[in-house]
Design a protein around this motif. Structure first.
Motif, PDB file in Angstrom:
ATOM      1  N   GLY A   1     -22.791  36.233  23.873  1.00 30.82           N
ATOM      2  CA  GLY A   1     -21.503  37.060  24.134  1.00 30.82           C
ATOM      3  C   GLY A   1     -20.326  36.130  23.685  1.00 30.82           C
ATOM      4  N   PHE A   2     -20.271  34.884  23.948  1.00 34.03           N
ATOM      5  CA  PHE A   2     -19.054  34.070  23.721  1.00 34.03           C
ATOM      6  C   PHE A   2     -18.921  34.129  22.039  1.00 34.03           C
ATOM      7  N   ILE A   3     -19.941  33.966  21.331  1.00 34.05           N
ATOM      8  CA  ILE A   3     -19.962  34.418  19.859  1.00 34.05           C
ATOM      9  C   ILE A   3     -19.255  35.610  19.512  1.00 34.05           C
ATOM     10  N   ILE A   4     -19.653  36.767  20.033  1.00 37.52           N
ATOM     11  CA  ILE A   4     -19.351  37.980  19.844  1.00 37.52           C
ATOM     12  C   ILE A   4     -17.679  38.186  20.451  1.00 37.52           C
ATOM     13  N   ARG A   5     -17.258  37.661  21.183  1.00 37.89           N
ATOM     14  CA  ARG A   5     -15.843  37.453  21.707  1.00 37.89           C
ATOM     15  C   ARG A   5     -15.029  36.569  20.980  1.00 37.89           C
ATOM     16  N   PHE A   6     -15.590  35.562  20.301  1.00 35.01           N
ATOM     17  CA  PHE A   6     -14.994  34.960  19.270  1.00 35.01           C
ATOM     18  C   PHE A   6     -14.505  35.580  17.966  1.00 35.01           C
ATOM     19  N   PHE A   7     -15.595  36.372  17.650  1.00 32.24           N
ATOM     20  CA  PHE A   7     -15.335  37.064  16.373  1.00 32.24           C
ATOM     21  C   PHE A   7     -14.454  38.188  16.650  1.00 32.24           C
ATOM     22  N   LEU A   8     -14.440  38.593  17.889  1.00 27.38           N
ATOM     23  CA  LEU A   8     -13.471  39.759  18.255  1.00 27.38           C
ATOM     24  C   LEU A   8     -11.933  39.200  18.161  1.00 27.38           C
ATOM     25  N   ARG A   9     -11.791  38.080  18.960  1.00 20.56           N
ATOM     26  CA  ARG A   9     -10.539  37.620  18.975  1.00 20.56           C
ATOM     27  C   ARG A   9      -9.937  37.340  17.457  1.00 20.56           C
ATOM     28  N   ASN A  10     -10.963  36.947  16.419  1.00 23.50           N
ATOM     29  CA  ASN A  10     -10.397  36.604  14.997  1.00 23.50           C
ATOM     30  C   ASN A  10     -10.733  37.638  14.315  1.00 23.50           C
ATOM     31  N   ARG A  11     -10.887  38.888  14.581  1.00 18.20           N
ATOM     32  CA  ARG A  11     -11.002  40.139  13.698  1.00 18.20           C
ATOM     33  C   ARG A  11     -10.175  40.274  12.647  1.00 18.20           C
ATOM     34  N   HIS A  12      -8.929  39.786  12.744  1.00  9.71           N
ATOM     35  CA  HIS A  12      -8.048  40.163  11.662  1.00  9.71           C
ATOM     36  C   HIS A  12      -7.961  38.907  10.538  1.00  9.71           C
ATOM     37  N   SER A  13      -8.779  37.973  10.633  1.00  7.17           N
ATOM     38  CA  SER A  13      -8.750  36.887   9.972  1.00  7.17           C
ATOM     39  C   SER A  13     -10.057  37.118   8.779  1.00  7.17           C
ATOM     40  N   LYS A  14      -9.474  37.105   7.448  1.00  4.86           N
ATOM     41  CA  LYS A  14     -10.303  37.352   6.434  1.00  4.86           C
ATOM     42  C   LYS A  14     -11.457  36.052   6.221  1.00  4.86           C
ATOM     43  N   PHE A  15     -11.041  35.080   6.745  1.00  5.40           N
ATOM     44  CA  PHE A  15     -11.672  33.821   6.879  1.00  5.40           C
ATOM     45  C   PHE A  15     -13.277  34.144   7.538  1.00  5.40           C
ATOM     46  N   PHE A  16     -12.983  34.743   8.760  1.00  3.05           N
ATOM     47  CA  PHE A  16     -13.823  34.998   9.895  1.00  3.05           C
ATOM     48  C   PHE A  16     -14.581  36.549   9.434  1.00  3.05           C
ATOM     49  N   HIS A  17     -14.102  37.143   8.642  1.00  7.65           N
ATOM     50  CA  HIS A  17     -14.706  38.033   8.263  1.00  7.65           C
ATOM     51  C   HIS A  17     -15.722  37.633   7.170  1.00  7.65           C
ATOM     52  N   SER A  18     -15.537  36.518   6.530  1.00 10.83           N
ATOM     53  CA  SER A  18     -16.588  35.937   5.664  1.00 10.83           C
ATOM     54  C   SER A  18     -17.624  35.178   6.413  1.00 10.83           C
ATOM     55  N   ILE A  19     -17.131  34.534   7.401  1.00 10.37           N
ATOM     56  CA  ILE A  19     -18.212  33.695   8.372  1.00 10.37           C
ATOM     57  C   ILE A  19     -19.094  34.784   9.118  1.00 10.37           C
ATOM     58  N   LEU A  20     -18.649  36.153   9.600  1.00  6.50           N
ATOM     59  CA  LEU A  20     -19.463  37.078  10.165  1.00  6.50           C
ATOM     60  C   LEU A  20     -20.488  37.773   9.145  1.00  6.50           C
ATOM     61  N   ALA A  21     -19.997  37.689   7.812  1.00  8.33           N
ATOM     62  CA  ALA A  21     -20.734  38.415   6.544  1.00  8.33           C
ATOM     63  C   ALA A  21     -22.054  37.478   6.634  1.00  8.33           C
ATOM     64  N   VAL A  22     -21.675  36.091   6.420  1.00 15.68           N
ATOM     65  CA  VAL A  22     -22.689  35.088   6.269  1.00 15.68           C
ATOM     66  C   VAL A  22     -23.877  34.913   7.828  1.00 15.68           C
ATOM     67  N   TYR A  23     -23.117  35.074   8.754  1.00 17.43           N
ATOM     68  CA  TYR A  23     -24.014  34.916  10.054  1.00 17.43           C
ATOM     69  C   TYR A  23     -24.861  36.412  10.030  1.00 17.43           C
ATOM     70  N   TYR A  24     -24.189  37.351   9.763  1.00 14.51           N
ATOM     71  CA  TYR A  24     -24.952  38.783   9.686  1.00 14.51           C
ATOM     72  C   TYR A  24     -26.155  38.749   8.853  1.00 14.51           C
ATOM     73  N   SER A  25     -25.911  38.169   7.462  1.00 13.56           N
ATOM     74  CA  SER A  25     -26.909  38.128   6.509  1.00 13.56           C
ATOM     75  C   SER A  25     -28.044  37.277   6.934  1.00 13.56           C
ATOM     76  N   LEU A  26     -27.699  35.936   7.162  1.00 10.11           N
ATOM     77  CA  LEU A  26     -28.649  34.814   7.450  1.00 10.11           C
ATOM     78  C   LEU A  26     -29.246  34.991   8.753  1.00 10.11           C
ATOM     79  N   ILE A  27     -28.614  34.857   9.817  1.00  9.96           N
ATOM     80  CA  ILE A  27     -28.944  34.810  11.147  1.00  9.96           C
ATOM     81  C   ILE A  27     -29.647  36.187  11.638  1.00  9.96           C
ATOM     82  N   TYR A  28     -28.727  37.265  11.507  1.00  6.20           N
ATOM     83  CA  TYR A  28     -29.316  38.344  12.212  1.00  6.20           C
ATOM     84  C   TYR A  28     -30.256  39.058  11.607  1.00  6.20           C
TER      85      TYR A  28
END
Length: 154
Positions: free
Chosen positions: A91-118
């Motif tokens: 949950g803390f990772i989800i909330r971290f991504f939520l807090r940073n949802r307007h950052s293009k940098f974190f959009h890229s990090i989520l894309a990597v996390y999504y494709s590699l981890i998830y």
């Protein structure tokens, strides 16, 4: 392990609605199963009539059940991905991504996390679910802490 159903691809859903859903999903104990279903605009419903009036969906008037439901595009892909990864992500990772949802940098990090981890976890889950030996071993591993606690309480 719980099973939760989520209606997605709702043209009337706001960004705030999706953030609220992500916050709720982030609080559910992991792991759990999440089944996502696209919103269906069934014939003779108020919702369908509203969608037609708002010109939100394409309707095949001859037979509403033939209409391809779920074709409505995802309005907030970043938040949609967050909803999808909630069952296997702390949950803390989800909330971290939520807090940073307007950052293009974190959009890229989520894309990597999504494709590699998830995606890797999802493939492993499917492999396990389709092999009875893996299911048995996985259940033993998952429920081992509960068995140990029961033994210690005796």
């Amino acid at each position: 392990v719980g099973q939760y159903d989520l209606i997605v691809r709702n043209p009337y859903e706001t960004e705030a609605d999706m953030v609220d859903i992500c916050n709720i999903l982030s609080q559910i104990p992991k792991p759990y199963q999440l089944a996502c279903f696209p919103l269906a605009f069934f014939p003779n419903t108020v919702l369908r009539e509203k969608a037609i009036k708002d010109d939100t969906i394409e309707i095949n008037e001859s037979d509403g059940y033939i209409t391809p439901y779920g074709n409505y595009p995802v309005k907030y892909p970043y938040l949609y991905k967050l909803q999808i990864i909630c069952p296997y992500t702390p949950g803390f990772i989800i909330r971290f991504f939520l807090r940073n949802r307007h950052s293009k940098f974190f959009h890229s990090i989520l894309a990597v996390y999504y494709s590699l981890i998830y995606k890797t976890i999802d493939k492993l889950r499917e492999l396990i679910m389709h092999n009875t030996m893996f299911v048995a071993v996985t259940k033993k591993i998952i429920f081992l802490p509960q068995k140990l606690i029961r033994l210690l309480k005796k």
